[in-house]
Each structure stands twice: as C-alpha cells, then as structure tokens.
Design a protein around this motif. Structure first.
Motif, PDB file in Angstrom:
ATOM      1  N   VAL A  49      44.657  32.555  35.713  1.00 30.31           N
ATOM      2  CA  VAL A  49      44.742  34.079  35.456  1.00 30.31           C
ATOM      3  C   VAL A  49      45.247  34.842  36.675  1.00 30.31           C
ATOM      4  O   VAL A  49      44.989  34.283  37.678  1.00 30.31           O
ATOM      5  CB  VAL A  49      43.715  34.584  34.850  1.00 30.31           C
ATOM      6  CG1 VAL A  49      43.306  33.878  33.566  1.00 30.31           C
ATOM      7  CG2 VAL A  49      42.592  34.829  35.834  1.00 30.31           C
ATOM      8  N   GLY A  50      46.092  35.975  36.307  1.00 32.22           N
ATOM      9  CA  GLY A  50      46.177  36.926  37.447  1.00 32.22           C
ATOM     10  C   GLY A  50      47.399  37.365  37.146  1.00 32.22           C
ATOM     11  O   GLY A  50      48.246  37.404  36.254  1.00 32.22           O
ATOM     12  N   GLU A  51      47.592  38.712  37.984  1.00 34.74           N
ATOM     13  CA  GLU A  51      48.764  39.551  37.626  1.00 34.74           C
ATOM     14  C   GLU A  51      50.233  38.808  37.633  1.00 34.74           C
ATOM     15  O   GLU A  51      50.458  37.714  38.219  1.00 34.74           O
ATOM     16  CB  GLU A  51      48.926  40.723  38.660  1.00 34.74           C
ATOM     17  CG  GLU A  51      47.615  41.579  38.269  1.00 34.74           C
ATOM     18  CD  GLU A  51      47.414  42.620  39.805  1.00 34.74           C
ATOM     19  OE1 GLU A  51      47.922  43.777  39.608  1.00 34.74           O
ATOM     20  OE2 GLU A  51      47.205  42.158  40.891  1.00 34.74           O
ATOM     21  N   SER A  52      51.201  39.295  37.103  1.00 32.35           N
ATOM     22  CA  SER A  52      52.399  38.999  36.991  1.00 32.35           C
ATOM     23  C   SER A  52      53.096  38.646  38.446  1.00 32.35           C
ATOM     24  O   SER A  52      52.823  39.569  39.174  1.00 32.35           O
ATOM     25  CB  SER A  52      53.442  39.954  36.120  1.00 32.35           C
ATOM     26  OG  SER A  52      52.997  39.822  34.853  1.00 32.35           O
ATOM     27  N   GLY A  53      53.659  37.729  38.786  1.00 34.60           N
ATOM     28  CA  GLY A  53      54.087  37.464  40.062  1.00 34.60           C
ATOM     29  C   GLY A  53      53.502  36.710  41.051  1.00 34.60           C
ATOM     30  O   GLY A  53      53.851  36.672  42.211  1.00 34.60           O
ATOM     31  N   CYS A  54      52.170  36.420  40.620  1.00 35.37           N
ATOM     32  CA  CYS A  54      51.243  35.848  41.790  1.00 35.37           C
ATOM     33  C   CYS A  54      51.585  34.331  41.865  1.00 35.37           C
ATOM     34  O   CYS A  54      50.942  33.880  42.681  1.00 35.37           O
ATOM     35  CB  CYS A  54      49.839  36.110  41.253  1.00 35.37           C
ATOM     36  SG  CYS A  54      49.296  35.041  39.804  1.00 35.37           S
ATOM     37  N   HIS A 229      36.825  26.488  31.899  1.00 34.81           N
ATOM     38  CA  HIS A 229      36.987  27.023  33.465  1.00 34.81           C
ATOM     39  C   HIS A 229      38.075  28.101  33.772  1.00 34.81           C
ATOM     40  O   HIS A 229      38.934  28.021  33.036  1.00 34.81           O
ATOM     41  CB  HIS A 229      37.388  25.767  34.578  1.00 34.81           C
ATOM     42  CG  HIS A 229      36.248  24.529  34.262  1.00 34.81           C
ATOM     43  ND1 HIS A 229      36.026  23.733  33.126  1.00 34.81           N
ATOM     44  CD2 HIS A 229      35.298  24.375  35.068  1.00 34.81           C
ATOM     45  CE1 HIS A 229      35.149  22.920  33.461  1.00 34.81           C
ATOM     46  NE2 HIS A 229      34.422  23.411  34.670  1.00 34.81           N
ATOM     47  N   ILE A 230      37.794  28.676  34.854  1.00 35.08           N
ATOM     48  CA  ILE A 230      38.980  29.798  35.056  1.00 35.08           C
ATOM     49  C   ILE A 230      39.099  29.890  36.690  1.00 35.08           C
ATOM     50  O   ILE A 230      38.232  29.421  37.444  1.00 35.08           O
ATOM     51  CB  ILE A 230      38.233  31.225  35.022  1.00 35.08           C
ATOM     52  CG1 ILE A 230      37.668  31.557  33.570  1.00 35.08           C
ATOM     53  CG2 ILE A 230      39.005  32.300  35.602  1.00 35.08           C
ATOM     54  CD1 ILE A 230      38.800  32.111  32.861  1.00 35.08           C
ATOM     55  N   ALA A 231      40.528  29.661  36.921  1.00 32.28           N
ATOM     56  CA  ALA A 231      41.076  29.816  38.359  1.00 32.28           C
ATOM     57  C   ALA A 231      41.754  31.406  38.539  1.00 32.28           C
ATOM     58  O   ALA A 231      42.560  31.550  37.600  1.00 32.28           O
ATOM     59  CB  ALA A 231      41.994  28.715  38.546  1.00 32.28           C
ATOM     60  N   VAL A 232      41.455  31.951  39.382  1.00 32.10           N
ATOM     61  CA  VAL A 232      41.880  33.291  39.682  1.00 32.10           C
ATOM     62  C   VAL A 232      42.956  33.102  40.589  1.00 32.10           C
ATOM     63  O   VAL A 232      42.712  32.935  41.819  1.00 32.10           O
ATOM     64  CB  VAL A 232      40.858  34.432  39.789  1.00 32.10           C
ATOM     65  CG1 VAL A 232      41.525  35.829  39.756  1.00 32.10           C
ATOM     66  CG2 VAL A 232      39.852  34.581  38.653  1.00 32.10           C
TER      67      VAL A 232
END
Length: 334
Positions: A49-54, A229-232
């Motif tokens: 997950v993360g903002e667009s463009g990351c 699981h989550i990876a930020v």
C-alpha cells in the motif's frame, strides 16, 4: 492458511529499480524502487500500500520483466529457484508470465479485446497456457466460476460488463495457467465499495486455495479486509511491514498512521504536503517534511534503516521500547 514454515514462493531481496532520463541519465535518474524486500508464501495475501507514484506498480512490472528499455535493476527476486531479474525474455514468456505468475491488471476492461466475447478470450488464454487440456471451454467455465462469474457472463462483450465484472474476467484470465502467484495491480480502481469487496474477497478465496497473492493498492480499507500482511511503501521504499492486524491496529511508522488517519473512519485527516520527487529524494527520512512527529526527533536527518521488532519491521526513528535489529539484506514477511 499454510504453515509458516512453508518455503516462500516469491522472495524479493534488496530490489532497486531506476530509470535513466536521457542518454546515460544526463537528464536525471528516477529512483522508482529502492532496496525493497519481502517473502510471499502459499496462502498469504501481502498488500503493498501507499500513495500513487511511490513505486508499487513498477515493482510488479520488474518481477515480470516488463520494464521499459531505460529501466535498470539491482538486487534479487526469486520465484522458487528461478532468478526473475536475470531470466531471459524467452524464459519469462514461456515459464513465468501467465503460468507461474498471473497478473490482474489495472482497468481490466482496457486490456480486453472489444470485438470478441470475454468467453472467447478466456478460452484462448486456456488454450495458450494449458494446451494439454482436452476441453478448454469447460475449463474456462470452471475458471469463471472460481472468479465469481456466472456462465452467461462469458457471452458478453467487454463493453457490456460493469467494472466489477470486467475485473473478475481479468482474474479468471490470470488463473488460466494455474499460477502459484497472483500479482493484482490496483484491481479495485474505479469500483464502488460493494464491487471492491467482491473482487478482493475473490483474491482471498484464491489464497485460501494455496496461492500467494501480492495485492498492490492505495485502498487501505480493501487491504484491511483481505490482507494477511501489509507492506507500506513511501517514496520508493518499504517503511513498515508486518502482520496486517498488527500494522493496521497499531501503526509504528508515522506515515502508516497518517494513511489510516486519512481514511473516513480514521478522522479523514489529509496528509499535508506532497511526496518528494523520485528524481530528487531527500537525505535521511523521505517523510520528514510531512511528518507530524519529525520536530521531536532530530535523528530523522539520518538514514532510517528497516529494523525488526519480532514479526514487525519499521524504517524510522520511532519511540519504541524494544531491542532493534538492523536488517541489512532482507526484511521478510514471516
């Protein structure tokens, strides 16, 4: 859920991707992915997950050898014993894409041929990827059912389907080669919430069958619903990683907390400022300029490495009273 001791299907270690702008990078270098690592096992759903463009979608493209010519890779990504980053185009086309790894693309309708029924396109995928099958039409119907599609949906053309049905068709096509790993790249973009739930629930059901799923999304609510699981990811790097319930229940990195706070259920507090340009990443913590905690932590000027706390990993200078172990080579989903 598969036992945690199971060997990883996909292991990514210190993966970096950069794009050279102009000959030799004379116009700049885009640091799209920086030193990313994780492991993905059967039965797991890892939400990136993360903002667009990351850098999330670039990461997926790099695993399948789909980067443009100006892309450069470092690190390692292994699918079983196969090194994906050093495999030839022939090997990737013959053994990986659609076979061991299925891709569910963004905006599925735009990836479907408009002049053929979705059933014909699904049957063609089965014939191409499973030539040993005697009855590809019957298998296509089975795949459609696994993806949550009724048989009559296969008679329609792409323009006749809703966004949610088109995404389910994309899932069915991604399953045609019976892949062990599914890469779902923003599969819920543009869908209303009930359709989002149906699509991600389908991915969760496939994980329950033993597939490993990498769900790339900016939708934390969807990730919360299905991820184990989550990876930020922020500004090309993973900044927090761990079991979904722990990361979302008690975020340790300020960016993870800010993402949760920006959700309607979290108070709907927008994150101030903008992410840094990937051509000019700042020294030290890339989130520092937007971080509400930064004024109290001068060490933010240093390079925040990922540290391990049990099953959790965080790249920050957090006020956590626990022994910290710097991770030099890999930071795995356990």
């Amino acid at each position: 859920m598969t036992e945690l001791g199971t060997s990883p299907l996909l292991a990514v270690d210190q993966l970096s991707v950069r794009f050279l702008l102009g000959p030799g990078g004379r116009r700049g270098i885009v640091h799209a992915v920086s030193e990313v690592g994780f492991e993905l096992r059967p039965g797991q759903v890892l939400a990136l997950v993360g903002e667009s463009g990351c850098g999330k979608s670039v990461l997926a493209a790099s695993l399948l050898g789909l980067l443009p010519a100006n892309g450069q890779l470092r690190g390692a990504a292994r699918l079983g014993e196969l090194d994906l980053l050093r495999a030839t185009e022939r090997t990737l086309a013959a053994e990986v894409r659609g076979r061991d790894v299925g891709l569910v693309p963004q905006s599925a309708a735009s990836h479907l041929t408009p002049v053929r029924t979705v059933g014909a396109q699904l049957v063609e995928a089965v014939r191409t990827l499973r030539p040993e099958l005697d009855d590809p039409e019957a298998h296509a119907v089975e795949l459609a059912a696994r993806a949550g599609l009724a048989p009559d949906a296969l008679r329609h053309y792409p323009h006749e389907l809703s966004g949610g049905l088109a995404q389910r068709v994309a899932v069915a096509i991604a399953l045609a080669g019976e892949p062990r790993v599914l890469l779902a790249d923003e599969p819920t973009v543009g869908l209303d919430r009930p359709l989002v739930h149906r699509v991600v629930d389908t991915l969760a059901e496939l994980a329950a069958e033993g597939k490993a799923v990498l769900l790339i999304t900016h939708d934390l609510a969807a990730a919360r619903r299905v991820a184990t699981h989550i990876a930020v990811m922020y500004a090309s790097r993973i900044v927090e990683l761990g079991p979904a319930a722990e990361v979302l229940g008690e975020p340790w990195h300020p960016y993870t907390g800010a993402l949760l706070g920006a959700l309607p259920g979290g108070g709907f507090r927008p994150i101030p400022g903008n992410p840094p340009e990937l051509t000019a990443l700042p020294e030290g913590c890339a989130f520092c300029a937007r971080c509400p905690e930064a004024p109290g932590y001068p060490p933010c000027t240093g390079d925040p490495r990922l540290h391990r706390y049990g099953e959790r990993y965080v790249a920050a200078h957090p006020p956590i009273e626990a022994p910290r172990t710097e991770v030099a080579a890999s930071y795995a989903v356990r």
